[in-house]
Design an enzyme around this catalytic site. Sequence first.
Site, PDB file in Angstrom:
ATOM      1  N   ASP A 102       0.797  -1.227   0.000  1.00 25.09           N
ATOM      2  CA  ASP A 102       0.000   0.000   0.000  1.00 25.09           C
ATOM      3  C   ASP A 102       0.829   1.276   0.000  1.00 25.09           C
ATOM      4  OD1 ASP A 102       1.097  -0.122   2.516  1.00 25.09           O
ATOM      5  OD2 ASP A 102      -0.745  -0.804   3.474  1.00 25.09           O
ATOM      6  N   GLU A 124      -0.642  -9.041  -1.174  1.00 29.23           N
ATOM      7  CA  GLU A 124      -1.179  -8.502   0.086  1.00 29.23           C
ATOM      8  C   GLU A 124      -2.379  -7.594  -0.211  1.00 29.23           C
ATOM      9  OE1 GLU A 124       0.731  -5.571   2.918  1.00 29.23           O
ATOM     10  OE2 GLU A 124       1.212  -7.401   3.987  1.00 29.23           O
ATOM     11  N   GLU A 138      -1.960   5.089   3.304  1.00 30.94           N
ATOM     12  CA  GLU A 138      -1.962   3.724   2.776  1.00 30.94           C
ATOM     13  C   GLU A 138      -3.360   3.170   2.495  1.00 30.94           C
ATOM     14  OE1 GLU A 138      -0.094   4.794   5.253  1.00 30.94           O
ATOM     15  OE2 GLU A 138       1.984   4.298   4.745  1.00 30.94           O
ATOM     16  N   HIS A 219       7.224   4.028  13.379  1.00 33.28           N
ATOM     17  CA  HIS A 219       7.506   4.883  12.220  1.00 33.28           C
ATOM     18  C   HIS A 219       6.248   5.430  11.548  1.00 33.28           C
ATOM     19  CE1 HIS A 219       6.197   2.180   8.928  1.00 33.28           C
ATOM     20  NE2 HIS A 219       6.251   1.320   9.906  1.00 33.28           N
ATOM     21  N   ARG A 221       3.402   7.413   9.977  1.00 34.45           N
ATOM     22  CA  ARG A 221       3.172   8.813   9.667  1.00 34.45           C
ATOM     23  C   ARG A 221       2.089   9.443  10.560  1.00 34.45           C
ATOM     24  NH1 ARG A 221       4.567  11.126   4.353  1.00 34.45           N
ATOM     25  NH2 ARG A 221       5.357   9.268   3.382  1.00 34.45           N
ATOM     26  N   HIS A 251      13.768   4.087  13.134  1.00 34.19           N
ATOM     27  CA  HIS A 251      13.537   4.329  11.706  1.00 34.19           C
ATOM     28  C   HIS A 251      14.296   5.589  11.290  1.00 34.19           C
ATOM     29  CE1 HIS A 251      11.182   4.925   7.991  1.00 34.19           C
ATOM     30  NE2 HIS A 251      10.885   3.643   8.100  1.00 34.19           N
TER      31      HIS A 251
HETATM   32  N1  UDP Z   1      12.378  -4.588   9.964  1.00 25.92           N
HETATM   33  C1  UDP Z   1      13.741  -4.733   9.758  1.00 25.92           C
HETATM   34  N2  UDP Z   1      14.595  -3.949  10.491  1.00 25.92           N
HETATM   35  C2  UDP Z   1      14.169  -3.040  11.397  1.00 25.92           C
HETATM   36  C3  UDP Z   1      12.772  -2.890  11.596  1.00 25.92           C
HETATM   37  C4  UDP Z   1      11.897  -3.681  10.862  1.00 25.92           C
HETATM   38  O1  UDP Z   1      14.172  -5.546   8.940  1.00 25.92           O
HETATM   39  O2  UDP Z   1      15.010  -2.374  12.017  1.00 25.92           O
HETATM   40  C5  UDP Z   1      11.457  -5.391   9.151  1.00 25.92           C
HETATM   41  C6  UDP Z   1      10.437  -6.196   9.914  1.00 25.92           C
HETATM   42  O3  UDP Z   1      10.885  -7.494  10.125  1.00 25.92           O
HETATM   43  C7  UDP Z   1       9.229  -6.187   9.008  1.00 25.92           C
HETATM   44  C8  UDP Z   1       9.389  -4.949   8.196  1.00 25.92           C
HETATM   45  O4  UDP Z   1      10.710  -4.493   8.375  1.00 25.92           O
HETATM   46  O5  UDP Z   1       9.245  -7.281   8.121  1.00 25.92           O
HETATM   47  C9  UDP Z   1       8.401  -3.927   8.656  1.00 25.92           C
HETATM   48  O6  UDP Z   1       8.707  -2.713   8.108  1.00 25.92           O
HETATM   49  P1  UDP Z   1       8.127  -1.356   8.659  1.00 25.92           P
HETATM   50  O7  UDP Z   1       7.777  -1.518  10.092  1.00 25.92           O
HETATM   51  O8  UDP Z   1       9.122  -0.322   8.264  1.00 25.92           O
HETATM   52  O9  UDP Z   1       6.862  -1.125   7.749  1.00 25.92           O
HETATM   53  P2  UDP Z   1       5.343  -1.628   7.807  1.00 25.92           P
HETATM   54  O10 UDP Z   1       5.342  -3.100   7.928  1.00 25.92           O
HETATM   55  O11 UDP Z   1       4.678  -0.918   8.936  1.00 25.92           O
HETATM   56  O12 UDP Z   1       4.789  -1.172   6.491  1.00 25.92           O
END
Ligand code: UDP
Length: 378
Positions: A102, A124, A138, A219, A221, A251
């Site tokens: 998204d 997804e 998103e 992280h 927004r 982040h």
């Molecule tokens: N992740 C990572 N390193 C970090 C923090 C998160 O590899 O320092 C991975 C985590 O395992 C997950 C993904 O990043 O698979 C999640 O990303 P994020 O939280 O940035 O985005 P969202 O899932 O909320 O879109």
Amino acid sequence: MAQTNLPKTILVVFGTRPEAIKMFPVVHALREDPRFRVVTCVSAQHRGILDQVLEISGIVPDYDLDLMRPDQTLDALTAALLTGLGKVMDEVQPDWVIVQGDTATAMSGALAAYYRKLPVAHVEAGLRSHNIYHPWPEEVNRKIIGTIAKLHFAPTDVSAAALLAENVDPATVHITGNTVIDALHWVTAKIEAEPALAAGLADIEARFAGKRIIGVTSHRRENFGGGLENIAEAIRRIAARDDVALIFPVHPNPNVRKVMDAALSDLPNVAMIEPLDYPHFARLLSIAEIMLTDSGGVQEEAPALGKPVLVMRETTERPEGVTAGTAKLVGTDVDTIVSEIFTLLDDKAAYSAMARAHNPFGDGQTARRIVELLANDG
Ligand code: UDP
């Protein structure tokens, strides 16, 4: 589309860390299959943390738009994405464009494909919070993709039902699981074969030996501003206990960094560290007793590992963990976050009720299913 024996050309478009994590299993599976020619295009909407995933997963993008700019507005980003991705599509002439999730990259990829009448497959698909400002932007991005896609790979029956409720043609909706579980299995096997890949936390682990580890990520927004300040204050209060230690890969977004640096850098039992690469994040998930997060992906990974996850959001488009009782929405109210964490730390029954491994998000075979569906054009 003409039926030929030539391999189908699949243009895989992604740009952020979570997209890369959830897309690499699909790229691996497509690459191994002679029925496809895979072309990868990254927007690099995130740069450094995207590159970490590309490196570990062995993907060298065929196209790299390198679009990350400091303080970029969504308008400017979307405009650059549409133009850049459109050009790549004109050059590659793919049979399918695949997008994931998204993000602005995924939405713009779908829109640029639509402008060329190219079929879009959505990995997804069907996640909905039913609130266009949570998560923002998103929720609208994925609704736009849902309108355009010709194939919808829904992770669960909940996401499939959300698409059907929007009158999406049922023949185009497939429950495949979520590729994040494929990614987690893949990285876990890789670490088993090569433990050094996840050994970089050893110093912190030694420093916090004997303490109960809480893993933190934040992280979103919509939490920028007051939400993040509350989260920082909650962490300070949790860290007042000397039996716990918090490991917080921060982040790179400056909105997050600024608040966390100002509020937490003096606390001995809070390790604010650089974003972890995926093997190290998998290690953090395995040593943490609890995950405190506003991330989407972590809500899917933590239950698979039997780790209770407290979600610092008002709503979630991933209700499966909440329904099963392994995730809990705690919002960004300081008292609520602190008291929910303390309950998990102090009440064994409450902890064990949440600490059940379960896998509503798939069995690790999602990419294989997606590839079969693409081979048959759905
Ligand atoms: N992740 C990572 N390193 C970090 C923090 C998160 O590899 O320092 C991975 C985590 O395992 C997950 C993904 O990043 O698979 C999640 O990303 P994020 O939280 O940035 O985005 P969202 O899932 O909320 O879109």
